[in-house]
Motif scaffolding. Sequence first.
Motif, PDB file in Angstrom:
ATOM      1  N   TRP A 128       0.836  -1.194   0.000  1.00 14.56           N
ATOM      2  CA  TRP A 128       0.000   0.000   0.000  1.00 14.56           C
ATOM      3  C   TRP A 128       0.869   1.241   0.000  1.00 14.56           C
ATOM      4  N   THR A 129       0.416   2.274  -0.656  1.00 15.76           N
ATOM      5  CA  THR A 129       1.060   3.582  -0.593  1.00 15.76           C
ATOM      6  C   THR A 129       0.035   4.607  -0.132  1.00 15.76           C
ATOM      7  N   PRO A 130       0.465   5.613   0.646  1.00 14.57           N
ATOM      8  CA  PRO A 130      -0.493   6.614   1.132  1.00 14.57           C
ATOM      9  C   PRO A 130      -1.293   7.231  -0.010  1.00 14.57           C
ATOM     10  N   GLY A 131      -2.615   7.264   0.163  1.00 15.56           N
ATOM     11  CA  GLY A 131      -3.509   7.814  -0.845  1.00 15.56           C
ATOM     12  C   GLY A 131      -4.080   6.793  -1.800  1.00 15.56           C
ATOM     13  N   ALA A 132      -3.536   5.562  -1.788  1.00 19.60           N
ATOM     14  CA  ALA A 132      -4.051   4.526  -2.688  1.00 19.60           C
ATOM     15  C   ALA A 132      -5.446   4.095  -2.254  1.00 19.60           C
ATOM     16  N   ALA A 133      -6.217   3.599  -3.219  1.00 21.52           N
ATOM     17  CA  ALA A 133      -7.599   3.189  -2.954  1.00 21.52           C
ATOM     18  C   ALA A 133      -7.648   2.034  -1.954  1.00 21.52           C
ATOM     19  N   LEU A 134      -8.703   2.034  -1.145  1.00 19.99           N
ATOM     20  CA  LEU A 134      -8.926   0.990  -0.152  1.00 19.99           C
ATOM     21  C   LEU A 134     -10.346   0.445  -0.299  1.00 19.99           C
ATOM     22  N   SER A 135     -10.542  -0.774   0.199  1.00 18.01           N
ATOM     23  CA  SER A 135     -11.853  -1.410   0.149  1.00 18.01           C
ATOM     24  C   SER A 135     -12.070  -2.175   1.453  1.00 18.01           C
ATOM     25  N   PRO A 136     -13.280  -2.221   1.995  1.00 15.91           N
ATOM     26  CA  PRO A 136     -13.512  -2.910   3.265  1.00 15.91           C
ATOM     27  C   PRO A 136     -13.149  -4.394   3.196  1.00 15.91           C
ATOM     28  N   ASP A 137     -12.469  -4.878   4.237  1.00 13.62           N
ATOM     29  CA  ASP A 137     -12.149  -6.303   4.314  1.00 13.62           C
ATOM     30  C   ASP A 137     -13.256  -7.041   5.057  1.00 13.62           C
ATOM     31  N   ALA A 138     -12.979  -8.268   5.506  1.00  7.22           N
ATOM     32  CA  ALA A 138     -14.013  -9.089   6.151  1.00  7.22           C
ATOM     33  C   ALA A 138     -14.517  -8.476   7.457  1.00  7.22           C
ATOM     34  N   PHE A 139     -13.714  -7.620   8.084  1.00  9.68           N
ATOM     35  CA  PHE A 139     -14.142  -6.938   9.306  1.00  9.68           C
ATOM     36  C   PHE A 139     -14.731  -5.559   9.009  1.00  9.68           C
ATOM     37  N   GLY A 140     -14.787  -5.183   7.733  1.00  8.30           N
ATOM     38  CA  GLY A 140     -15.283  -3.879   7.377  1.00  8.30           C
ATOM     39  C   GLY A 140     -14.260  -2.771   7.518  1.00  8.30           C
ATOM     40  N   ILE A 141     -12.992  -3.137   7.714  1.00  6.52           N
ATOM     41  CA  ILE A 141     -11.921  -2.161   7.877  1.00  6.52           C
ATOM     42  C   ILE A 141     -11.293  -1.890   6.512  1.00  6.52           C
ATOM     43  N   PRO A 142     -11.051  -0.643   6.158  1.00 13.31           N
ATOM     44  CA  PRO A 142     -10.430  -0.350   4.851  1.00 13.31           C
ATOM     45  C   PRO A 142      -9.093  -1.063   4.689  1.00 13.31           C
ATOM     46  N   ALA A 143      -8.908  -1.697   3.540  1.00 14.06           N
ATOM     47  CA  ALA A 143      -7.721  -2.490   3.255  1.00 14.06           C
ATOM     48  C   ALA A 143      -7.347  -2.328   1.788  1.00 14.06           C
ATOM     49  N   PRO A 144      -6.103  -2.650   1.426  1.00 16.59           N
ATOM     50  CA  PRO A 144      -5.697  -2.534   0.018  1.00 16.59           C
ATOM     51  C   PRO A 144      -6.569  -3.394  -0.893  1.00 16.59           C
ATOM     52  N   LEU A 145      -6.669  -2.981  -2.139  1.00 16.45           N
ATOM     53  CA  LEU A 145      -7.473  -3.722  -3.104  1.00 16.45           C
ATOM     54  C   LEU A 145      -6.868  -5.098  -3.369  1.00 16.45           C
ATOM     55  N   ALA A 146      -7.704  -6.008  -3.833  1.00 15.32           N
ATOM     56  CA  ALA A 146      -7.289  -7.401  -4.010  1.00 15.32           C
ATOM     57  C   ALA A 146      -6.193  -7.576  -5.041  1.00 15.32           C
ATOM     58  N   ASP A 147      -6.011  -6.600  -5.925  1.00 15.76           N
ATOM     59  CA  ASP A 147      -4.969  -6.739  -6.947  1.00 15.76           C
ATOM     60  C   ASP A 147      -3.584  -6.306  -6.453  1.00 15.76           C
ATOM     61  N   GLN A 148      -3.502  -5.868  -5.214  1.00 12.77           N
ATOM     62  CA  GLN A 148      -2.210  -5.463  -4.664  1.00 12.77           C
ATOM     63  C   GLN A 148      -1.448  -6.692  -4.158  1.00 12.77           C
ATOM     64  N   PRO A 149      -0.130  -6.735  -4.339  1.00 16.67           N
ATOM     65  CA  PRO A 149       0.631  -7.934  -3.974  1.00 16.67           C
ATOM     66  C   PRO A 149       0.665  -8.178  -2.469  1.00 16.67           C
ATOM     67  N   GLN A 150       0.607  -9.445  -2.114  1.00 20.66           N
ATOM     68  CA  GLN A 150       0.755  -9.826  -0.711  1.00 20.66           C
ATOM     69  C   GLN A 150       2.232  -9.789  -0.336  1.00 20.66           C
ATOM     70  N   VAL A 151       2.540  -9.292   0.864  1.00 16.93           N
ATOM     71  CA  VAL A 151       3.922  -9.169   1.308  1.00 16.93           C
ATOM     72  C   VAL A 151       4.063  -9.754   2.703  1.00 16.93           C
ATOM     73  N   ALA A 152       5.314 -10.073   3.069  1.00 10.79           N
ATOM     74  CA  ALA A 152       5.640 -10.499   4.428  1.00 10.79           C
ATOM     75  C   ALA A 152       6.358  -9.338   5.098  1.00 10.79           C
ATOM     76  N   PRO A 153       5.698  -8.626   6.009  1.00  8.56           N
ATOM     77  CA  PRO A 153       6.303  -7.423   6.583  1.00  8.56           C
ATOM     78  C   PRO A 153       7.527  -7.742   7.431  1.00  8.56           C
ATOM     79  N   MET A 154       8.531  -6.882   7.312  1.00  7.84           N
ATOM     80  CA  MET A 154       9.707  -6.979   8.170  1.00  7.84           C
ATOM     81  C   MET A 154       9.494  -6.229   9.486  1.00  7.84           C
ATOM     82  N   ALA A 155       8.546  -5.300   9.466  1.00  6.94           N
ATOM     83  CA  ALA A 155       8.176  -4.542  10.663  1.00  6.94           C
ATOM     84  C   ALA A 155       6.669  -4.403  10.688  1.00  6.94           C
ATOM     85  N   LEU A 156       6.108  -4.462  11.878  1.00  2.00           N
ATOM     86  CA  LEU A 156       4.656  -4.426  12.024  1.00  2.00           C
ATOM     87  C   LEU A 156       4.304  -3.426  13.112  1.00  2.00           C
ATOM     88  N   ILE A 157       3.547  -2.399  12.739  1.00  5.28           N
ATOM     89  CA  ILE A 157       3.059  -1.401  13.692  1.00  5.28           C
ATOM     90  C   ILE A 157       1.688  -1.861  14.161  1.00  5.28           C
TER      91      ILE A 157
END
Length: 227
Positions: A128-157
């Motif tokens: 995700w990049t700031p300002g990119a489009a978001l869509s509600p996930d299974a909890f209804g929380i805005p999340a990156p669109l399904a076409d965005q690549p899945q990543v393994a974070p090195m840091a998690l806030i």
Amino acid sequence: MRQGQALGLIEDLSTERADHEGFATISLGASDSAKSLAVNPVSHQKTLLRRTMRGVRRTLAAADGQAAVRAADHAPLARLGAGPGAGYIAQGAELDPAPLMAVLAEAGVNLALPTALSRDAPLIFRAWTPGAALSPDAFGIPAPLADQPQVAPMALIVPLLAFDRRGGRLGQGAGVYDRAIAALGAEHRPFLLGYAYAGQEIEDLPVEPHDQRLDAILTEAGLIEVR
């Protein structure tokens, strides 16, 4: 807020006496005087503490609208590296990581956000990049669109209700982040940065074996390294 203050508020919600087997019988007030529960005492302490700390966090959020900006001023860039670094979209009174993530993006850190594919599955993380489009996930929380690549974070806030300086973290109780971190595997465990108001600190949080410990905590007062 220190542990003594929080537990003082908890005593107004419940009284507790332990039995000889290490469990507790809880009285839940006049309306529940005929009811008692035999529960794991650590789990019950966490439940009561959540009730208190949700109110504490709401009070802190209402009192200081600039806390997130000041917290971002203390961003531990050297600890977060080039990423990917996953933040979150603040819900309710959670300390908003948007200013922190803007600082990270400006420093060249690749960003991601969590996505719930179902209410039972571990979270995944998508770029995700700031300002990119978001869509509600299974909890209804805005999340990156399904076409965005899945990543393994090195840091998690990660958001939280309370923390201590040993890395203890009290979440909402669903275990969403604990499961997500466990699913990444020990070899891919990210640097875990708790993100909270300074007033959410407790001296000694009750913890259970499945609880994932933080590596550091960032507040509007600065960075706290776990001892």
